[in-house]
Every structure is written in structure tokens, then in C-alpha cells.
Enzyme design. Structure first.
Site, PDB file in Angstrom:
ATOM      1  N   LYS A 141      -1.845  14.125   5.494  1.00 26.14           N
ATOM      2  CA  LYS A 141      -1.446  12.726   5.622  1.00 26.14           C
ATOM      3  C   LYS A 141      -0.019  12.578   5.091  1.00 26.14           C
ATOM      4  O   LYS A 141       0.271  12.959   3.952  1.00 26.14           O
ATOM      5  CB  LYS A 141      -2.391  11.823   4.829  1.00 26.14           C
ATOM      6  CG  LYS A 141      -2.154  10.354   5.151  1.00 26.14           C
ATOM      7  CD  LYS A 141      -2.817   9.468   4.130  1.00 26.14           C
ATOM      8  CE  LYS A 141      -1.984   9.384   2.885  1.00 26.14           C
ATOM      9  NZ  LYS A 141      -1.464   8.095   2.518  1.00 26.14           N
ATOM     10  N   ASP A 187       0.607   7.775   7.890  1.00 26.77           N
ATOM     11  CA  ASP A 187       0.036   6.582   7.238  1.00 26.77           C
ATOM     12  C   ASP A 187       1.165   5.634   6.834  1.00 26.77           C
ATOM     13  O   ASP A 187       1.513   5.531   5.659  1.00 26.77           O
ATOM     14  CB  ASP A 187      -0.765   7.062   6.011  1.00 26.77           C
ATOM     15  CG  ASP A 187      -1.362   5.930   5.195  1.00 26.77           C
ATOM     16  OD1 ASP A 187      -1.604   4.848   5.747  1.00 26.77           O
ATOM     17  OD2 ASP A 187      -1.589   6.144   3.985  1.00 26.77           O
ATOM     18  N   LYS A 202       1.205   2.324   7.853  1.00 25.89           N
ATOM     19  CA  LYS A 202       0.621   0.977   7.721  1.00 25.89           C
ATOM     20  C   LYS A 202       1.575  -0.102   8.219  1.00 25.89           C
ATOM     21  O   LYS A 202       1.987  -1.001   7.473  1.00 25.89           O
ATOM     22  CB  LYS A 202       0.271   0.680   6.259  1.00 25.89           C
ATOM     23  CG  LYS A 202      -0.710   1.643   5.622  1.00 25.89           C
ATOM     24  CD  LYS A 202      -1.057   1.195   4.218  1.00 25.89           C
ATOM     25  CE  LYS A 202      -1.883   2.203   3.460  1.00 25.89           C
ATOM     26  NZ  LYS A 202      -1.159   3.428   3.076  1.00 25.89           N
ATOM     27  N   ASP A 247       4.042  -6.125  11.070  1.00 25.50           N
ATOM     28  CA  ASP A 247       5.212  -6.930  11.453  1.00 25.50           C
ATOM     29  C   ASP A 247       4.833  -7.694  12.721  1.00 25.50           C
ATOM     30  O   ASP A 247       3.670  -7.641  13.148  1.00 25.50           O
ATOM     31  CB  ASP A 247       6.427  -5.999  11.667  1.00 25.50           C
ATOM     32  CG  ASP A 247       7.751  -6.687  11.364  1.00 25.50           C
ATOM     33  OD1 ASP A 247       7.920  -7.855  11.788  1.00 25.50           O
ATOM     34  OD2 ASP A 247       8.622  -6.079  10.728  1.00 25.50           O
ATOM     35  N   PRO A 289       4.500  -8.458  16.750  1.00 22.72           N
ATOM     36  CA  PRO A 289       4.109  -7.489  17.781  1.00 22.72           C
ATOM     37  C   PRO A 289       5.267  -6.674  18.339  1.00 22.72           C
ATOM     38  O   PRO A 289       5.171  -5.440  18.472  1.00 22.72           O
ATOM     39  CB  PRO A 289       3.462  -8.381  18.862  1.00 22.72           C
ATOM     40  CG  PRO A 289       2.922  -9.567  18.107  1.00 22.72           C
ATOM     41  CD  PRO A 289       3.902  -9.800  16.982  1.00 22.72           C
ATOM     42  N   THR A 334      -7.986  -0.200  -0.534  1.00 24.10           N
ATOM     43  CA  THR A 334      -8.963   0.242  -1.547  1.00 24.10           C
ATOM     44  C   THR A 334      -8.522  -0.083  -2.976  1.00 24.10           C
ATOM     45  O   THR A 334      -9.303   0.020  -3.910  1.00 24.10           O
ATOM     46  CB  THR A 334      -9.191   1.757  -1.428  1.00 24.10           C
ATOM     47  OG1 THR A 334      -7.914   2.403  -1.451  1.00 24.10           O
ATOM     48  CG2 THR A 334      -9.907   2.114  -0.138  1.00 24.10           C
ATOM     49  N   ARG A 350      -4.883  12.457  -5.013  1.00 23.16           N
ATOM     50  CA  ARG A 350      -4.625  13.000  -6.343  1.00 23.16           C
ATOM     51  C   ARG A 350      -5.756  13.817  -6.946  1.00 23.16           C
ATOM     52  O   ARG A 350      -5.495  14.760  -7.708  1.00 23.16           O
ATOM     53  CB  ARG A 350      -4.237  11.854  -7.293  1.00 23.16           C
ATOM     54  CG  ARG A 350      -2.843  11.316  -7.020  1.00 23.16           C
ATOM     55  CD  ARG A 350      -2.610   9.973  -7.650  1.00 23.16           C
ATOM     56  NE  ARG A 350      -3.323   8.915  -6.961  1.00 23.16           N
ATOM     57  CZ  ARG A 350      -3.213   7.622  -7.256  1.00 23.16           C
ATOM     58  NH1 ARG A 350      -2.426   7.237  -8.243  1.00 23.16           N
ATOM     59  NH2 ARG A 350      -3.876   6.725  -6.562  1.00 23.16           N
TER      60      ARG A 350
HETATM   61  O1  LIG Z   1      -6.692   1.332   1.588  1.00 21.14           O
HETATM   62  C1  LIG Z   1      -6.004   2.359   1.445  1.00 21.14           C
HETATM   63  C2  LIG Z   1      -5.173   2.847   2.426  1.00 21.14           C
HETATM   64  C3  LIG Z   1      -4.472   3.996   2.214  1.00 21.14           C
HETATM   65  N1  LIG Z   1      -4.553   4.666   1.049  1.00 21.14           N
HETATM   66  C4  LIG Z   1      -3.770   5.908   0.897  1.00 21.14           C
HETATM   67  O2  LIG Z   1      -4.655   7.014   0.654  1.00 21.14           O
HETATM   68  C5  LIG Z   1      -4.145   7.847  -0.361  1.00 21.14           C
HETATM   69  C6  LIG Z   1      -5.109   7.876  -1.512  1.00 21.14           C
HETATM   70  O3  LIG Z   1      -4.591   8.671  -2.532  1.00 21.14           O
HETATM   71  P1  LIG Z   1      -5.374   8.959  -3.895  1.00 21.14           P
HETATM   72  O4  LIG Z   1      -4.403   9.812  -4.643  1.00 21.14           O
HETATM   73  O5  LIG Z   1      -6.638   9.686  -3.518  1.00 21.14           O
HETATM   74  O6  LIG Z   1      -5.646   7.668  -4.573  1.00 21.14           O
HETATM   75  C7  LIG Z   1      -2.763   7.321  -0.735  1.00 21.14           C
HETATM   76  O7  LIG Z   1      -1.816   8.052  -0.021  1.00 21.14           O
HETATM   77  C8  LIG Z   1      -2.776   5.877  -0.248  1.00 21.14           C
HETATM   78  O8  LIG Z   1      -1.519   5.460   0.221  1.00 21.14           O
HETATM   79  C9  LIG Z   1      -5.370   4.195   0.067  1.00 21.14           C
HETATM   80  O9  LIG Z   1      -5.483   4.782  -1.020  1.00 21.14           O
HETATM   81  N2  LIG Z   1      -6.090   3.053   0.290  1.00 21.14           N
END
Ligand SMILES: O=c1ccn([C@@H]2O[C@H](COP(=O)(O)O)[C@@H](O)[C@H]2O)c(=O)[nH]1
Length: 255
Positions: free
Chosen positions: A48, A75, A77, A80, A82, A139, A233
Site C-alpha cells: 500500500k 491509498d 483517499k 474533491d 467530481p 478507523t 505498524r
Molecule cells: O480508515 C482508514 C483508512 C486507511 N488507513 C490506512 O491504513 C494504514 C494503517 O496503518 P497502521 O500502521 O496499521 O495503523 C495507514 O496507512 C492508514 O493511512 C487507516 O488506518 N484507516
């Protein structure tokens, strides 16, 4: 030792979890990312690339990963109007990534424009269209954050929002969503077959959560209906990333 573990993780019995994994390269330079990629070797084929690496060394990282034959989830995200999102996706199409994302809260017109832009770029180039997934509720957001944003009441509870936005993603022709493991079961129950549920932010039992708020273990995420996990991480910052990955894969395969 690490070569033996790499070889073990390359065995076909791990092919399912390998295809369901993106390791998050959350570092600012390709040099640092490349060191991680070398550590995992052939065992990991999905990475990613998020905002940090994209803004730090994006084109270099993306073409290097492509020439190494790695699958990439870009990723970024996008969020903005359309027209702007469509233009960004046309520019992204040249990187030939496996998957890219936009925020579901950009709304139906933006989601539809995003999908159409990728469809047209793929038709014009003859290259397979990347999967397009919509981020639902980050999250890192908890109940008090949602409240601060004015999202209150039963309809603004994370599970309800994620389910509603997943439905919107389906109607706009997207391939899936990014969601917390906590909402995966609810989304799976109303999503069509093959709809991707990409789950970031999982943590093995007892591991530090960092800034993640709505999180389960990798095994629980798979049991809830996740199709792919982003491993960050808990694996990449471990003293021994390959051993940490092995433990997560055993848990995912068991689920
Ligand atoms: O809702 C979300 C969307 C994207 N992420 C991304 O995933 C990884 C999670 O990294 P960890 O180190 O496992 O916490 C990170 O790159 C975020 O940008 C997310 O965590 N939550």
C-alpha cells in the site's frame, strides 16, 4: 533464519493470505520503502502506497514496485469535486495500480465520475482498470469525533454510516469499500458477491493501537468478511517484521 522464513512464507499454502495482504509502506522515501520490500522478499507481493510515500517519492515508488511485479493499492483517499477527482484518477491510471480509493463522503456524483474516469482511461489504454474502493468511516474516528463532526444519532453511528456508504458505493458501480473490521460483517451482509471489503488498522491481540480507535485483530477481521487487510505498524515497525507478518498470516489463514 530470515531467508528460511521467507521461503516458508512463499509456500502455496500462504497464497490466499498473500493475495489478501497489502503491507503499508508508510515512510517518506523510496529508499526506506525499498528496504522494507527487500525484507519481505518474494513472500509479499502486495503493498500500500499512502499519502506519505506518494507525496515523498510517489512516481519513483510506483514505477519501482511495478517493475518488481508487486501489486499496489494506491491509498490517496481522493476527496474533491467530481471534475477534480476524475482528472486525478486519469493521471493515476498511468501508474497501473491494482486498487485506488476515494472518500465515499464525496457523494454520488463524485463516486460516479471517479468510476467513469477510470473506465474511460482503461478503454483508451487497453490496460485493466484498477479496482476503485470508497473509504467509509476512518478507523481512527471514535464516537466523540463523530459527535464533534455533527454526526449524531442512530443513523450516524459508525456501523450505520459505513453500511449506508457501502450501499452508495455499490449503486455508483464501485468495487468495494475501505472499512473498519467492526463494520465488515454488517457490510458483507448487504453487499453483492465479490464486493471488496478492505480493512486497515487491525492489531494482533495485545499490540499497541497507536491512533486506531475502531480496530479488531486480523483473524477477527477475516472472520467478519474482510477480503483484504492492510498491515501497517504492527508488522512494519516490529523488531522482526517478517516474524510479525508470519504470525499475522497464521492468524488470517486460521480464520
Ligand atoms: O480508515 C482508514 C483508512 C486507511 N488507513 C490506512 O491504513 C494504514 C494503517 O496503518 P497502521 O500502521 O496499521 O495503523 C495507514 O496507512 C492508514 O493511512 C487507516 O488506518 N484507516
Amino acid at each position: 533464519m530470515s531467508q528460511a522464513l521467507q521461503a516458508l512464507l512463499c509456500e502455496p499454502r500462504y497464497d490466499g493470505v498473500r493475495r489478501a495482504t497489502y503491507v503499508a509502506l508508510d515512510v517518506p522515501t523510496w529508499t526506506q520503502a525499498e528496504a522494507l520490500v527487500h525484507r519481505f522478499g518474494a513472500a509479499v507481493d502486495g503493498y500500500k502506497v499512502g499519502l506519505e510515500l506518494f507525496f515523498g517519492d510517489g512516481p519513483t515508488a510506483l514505477s519501482a514496485l511495478r517493475s518488481m511485479g508487486k501489486r499496489v493499492f494506491l491509498d490517496v483517499k481522493l476527496h474533491d469535486i467530481p471534475n477534480t477527482v476524475a482528472g486525478a484518477l486519469r493521471a493515476i491510471a498511468r501508474f497501473e495500480v491494482e486498487m485506488v480509493n476515494v472518500h465515499a463522503s464525496g457523494g454520488p456524483a463524485m463516486l460516479t465520475a471517479a468510476r467513469e474516469a477510470l473506465d474511460r482511461a482503461a478503454e483508451a489504454s487497453g490496460v485493466v482498470r484498477p479496482l476503485l474502493v470508497a473509504v467509509t468511516v476512518l478507523t481512527s474516528l471514535g464516537a466523540s469525533d463523530l459527535d464533534a463532526l455533527g454526526w449524531t444519532g442512530p443513523q450516524a453511528e459508525p456501523g450505520a454510516l459505513a453500511e449506508r456508504w457501502a450501499g452508495l458505493a455499490v449503486r455508483c458501480g464501485l468495487d468495494g469499500v475501505v472499512a473498519s473490521a467492526l463494520e465488515a460483517r454488517r457490510i458483507r451482509a448487504c453487499a453483492p458477491p465479490g464486493f471488496e471489503i478492505v480493512v486497515p488498522g487491525t492489531r494482533p491481540a495485545g499490540a499497541p493501537r497507536h491512533d486506531q480507535v475502531r480496530s479488531l485483530t486480523p483473524g477477527e477481521a477475516m472472520k467478519a468478511g474482510a477480503t483484504r487487510l492492510v498491515l501497517g505498524r504492527a508488522v512494519t515497525r516490529a523488531d522482526d517484521p517478517l516474524s510479525a507478518l508470519a504470525a499475522v498470516w497464521v492468524e488470517m489463514a486460521g480464520a
